[in-house]
Design an enzyme around this catalytic site. Structure first.
Site, PDB file in Angstrom:
ATOM      1  N   GLN A   1      77.421  -0.374 -29.475  1.00 28.88           N
ATOM      2  CA  GLN A   1      76.956  -0.726 -30.811  1.00 28.88           C
ATOM      3  C   GLN A   1      76.721  -2.225 -30.888  1.00 28.88           C
ATOM      4  OE1 GLN A   1      79.369   0.558 -34.119  1.00 28.88           O
ATOM      5  NE2 GLN A   1      77.796  -0.012 -35.569  1.00 28.88           N
ATOM      6  N   PHE A   2      75.450  -2.622 -30.709  1.00 27.48           N
ATOM      7  CA  PHE A   2      75.124  -4.039 -30.698  1.00 27.48           C
ATOM      8  C   PHE A   2      75.376  -4.695 -32.055  1.00 27.48           C
ATOM      9  CE2 PHE A   2      71.197  -2.531 -32.553  1.00 27.48           C
ATOM     10  CZ  PHE A   2      70.738  -3.589 -33.322  1.00 27.48           C
ATOM     11  N   THR A   3      75.406  -3.926 -33.132  1.00 31.33           N
ATOM     12  CA  THR A   3      75.605  -4.525 -34.447  1.00 31.33           C
ATOM     13  C   THR A   3      76.997  -5.123 -34.624  1.00 31.33           C
ATOM     14  OG1 THR A   3      76.192  -2.401 -35.442  1.00 31.33           O
ATOM     15  CG2 THR A   3      73.864  -3.054 -35.556  1.00 31.33           C
TER      16      THR A   3
END
Length: 150
Positions: free
Chosen positions: A78-80
């Protein structure tokens, strides 16, 4: 690397309405990889996750690890998690590692955690539009960042 770890009764990841991974009791782990993260960060985090004592013992005290309770593991990239909200209201993802760093570190994280915990680590699909469902047990949610070691 930054992790959000949730103690769950169950969790799953679906893509286009099809479940690609599902677990029962265990840990649902969101994994964010930042520019500059290294295998050393990954090693520190995998040891921390495998030994994290957030499951109840017979006295109802959080004193057992996922290994101790024979729990399952599901890790989702999850890059966020790398978002910066310092300026304005639109998060910046400038710190997020590109595929050339993020994919290998995420994959190594899953392999190494599987080795340490002696159980498979189920995964999402890197870069896919995933729908995650879970029943947070407790609720218990822990955030760990390898850069600040807490």
């Amino acid at each position: 690397m930054r992790l959000v770890i949730q103690r769950v009764r169950e969790a799953s990841v679906s893509i286009d309405g099809k479940v690609v991974s599902a677990i029962g009791q265990g840990l649902f782990i969101l994994v964010g990889v930042e520019n500059g993260d290294t295998e050393s960060d990954m090693e520190w985090l995998t040891a921390k996750v495998a030994g994290l004592r957030i499951f109840n013992d017979e006295d109802g005290i959080m004193n057992r690890s996922v290994v101790d309770v024979d729990g399952q593991l599901l890790a989702v990239s999850q890059f966020t998690l790398t978002a910066s909200t310092k300026k304005g209201n639109r998060p910046s993802y400038i710190r997020a590692a590109g595929h050339e760093l993020a994919v290998p570190l995420y994959d190594k994280f899953c392999v190494r955690l599987s080795e340490i915990a002696d159980r498979p680590v189920l995964k999402g699909v890197f870069g896919a539009d995933m729908q995650c469902a879970l029943v947070n047990d407790g609720p218990v949610t822990i955030i760990i960042d390898s850069r600040i070691k807490e």
